[in-house]
Design a protein around this motif. Structure first.
Motif, short mmCIF file in Angstrom:
data_model
loop_
_atom_site.label_atom_id
_atom_site.label_comp_id
_atom_site.label_asym_id
_atom_site.label_seq_id
_atom_site.Cartn_x
_atom_site.Cartn_y
_atom_site.Cartn_z
N LEU A 99 0.69 -1.29 0.14
CA LEU A 99 -0.18 -0.32 0.14
C LEU A 99 0.84 1.20 -0.21
N PRO A 100 0.19 2.32 -0.09
CA PRO A 100 1.08 3.68 -0.20
C PRO A 100 1.71 4.03 1.27
N GLU A 101 1.34 3.37 2.03
CA GLU A 101 2.02 3.56 3.45
C GLU A 101 3.28 3.41 3.08
N ARG A 104 5.96 5.23 1.61
CA ARG A 104 6.25 6.43 2.36
C ARG A 104 7.96 5.73 3.90
N GLU A 105 7.33 4.51 3.95
CA GLU A 105 8.33 3.92 5.20
C GLU A 105 9.99 3.72 4.11
N ALA A 106 9.43 3.62 2.60
CA ALA A 106 11.17 2.61 2.38
C ALA A 106 11.41 3.86 1.91
N ALA A 107 13.16 3.57 1.41
CA ALA A 107 14.26 3.81 1.80
C ALA A 107 13.92 4.69 -0.30
N GLY A 113 12.50 -0.35 -2.88
CA GLY A 113 12.16 -0.01 -2.09
C GLY A 113 10.59 -0.37 -0.95
N LEU A 114 9.61 -0.82 -1.91
CA LEU A 114 8.76 -0.82 -1.40
C LEU A 114 8.78 -2.41 -1.21
#
Length: 239
Positions: A99-101, A104-107, A113-114
């Motif tokens: 999900l989009p969250e 947002r946690e990805a480098a 990153g996902l």
């Protein structure tokens, strides 16, 4: 932390919809109309479970037309099936929603990153990206992507990564992608990907609710409000 709580909320939302009474979501596929997309995808999961060919289900709809409701309902059903089969020591693909969250946690705002963010926030044991990819390619997991339109459009490597996953020798993943329908007319890379992989991509278009669906939704809502208040007709009038 926010990504982990989002997946939990996704599961709770799907479970609440099941308990309250989910309204069927009609769809169109190759010009033919279907009654309920959640039930259809669940049936396809069972039918293709032992398939040696990759499968991609592309679900499209305008913003606000029920993609997230569909996604959460499907995830709830798949996860409950996974848990039931696991309790019987039987294999069943584990749904892995991204999900989009997670972005947002990805480098990095890309597919790598996902995947790494998902591993950090959702997997309870130390695991590598290679393990996650093996699970996807061997259909031990069902990869589910929702509201990641910007990543698909901006990351040139995303669709190349999908191409590699479905083209790898012996790979037979089941992948579900929910995006805005506008991407199939504005994103040349997505258009090329779908055309190049037409043998494995099935596109479903969620249809707007008709009057019967609206009445059903209202009926479920009022019934649940009545049960919650215990007030009978008076409660319905107040609501």
């Amino acid at each position: 932390r926010s990504a982990a709580s989002t997946v939990k909320e996704l599961a709770e939302k799907g479970a609440n919809l099941s308990r309250a009474g989910r309204v069927e979501q009609t769809f169109e596929q190759d010009g033919l109309k279907g009654k309920d997309l959640v039930s259809t995808i669940l049936s396809l999961c069972d039918e293709t479970r032992d398939s040696q060919e990759p499968t991609i289900w592309l679900v499209i709809a305008p913003a606000g037309q029920g993609k997230t409701v569909f996604f959460s309902s499907l995830f709830d059903q798949l996860y409950r099936r996974f848990q039931n089969e696991k309790a019987q020591n039987r294999l069943y693909p584990r749904p892995m929603p991204m999900l989009p969250e997670h972005i947002r946690e990805a480098a990095g705002q890309n597919v790598g990153g996902l995947l790494d963010a998902f591993l950090r926030t959702e997997v309870g044991v130390a695991a590598s990206r290679e393990l996650l990819e093996w699970m996807i390619e061997t259909r031990h997991a069902m990869w589910m992507l929702d509201v990641l339109d910007e990543v698909i459009v901006r990351d040139d490597g995303f669709l190349n990564y999908l191409d590699y996953r479905i083209g790898a020798r012996g790979s037979n993943p089941a992948i579900l992608i929910c995006v805005r329908d506008s991407l199939l007319s504005t994103s040349d890379s997505l258009i090329d990907f779908v055309n190049h992989n037409e043998s494995v991509v099935t596109t479903f278009k969620l249809m707007p609710w008709d009057k019967q669906a609206v009445r059903s939704c209202a009926g479920f809502k009022f019934k649940n409000q009545k049960s919650a208040t215990g007030g009978g007709e008076a409660a319905l009038v107040r609501d």
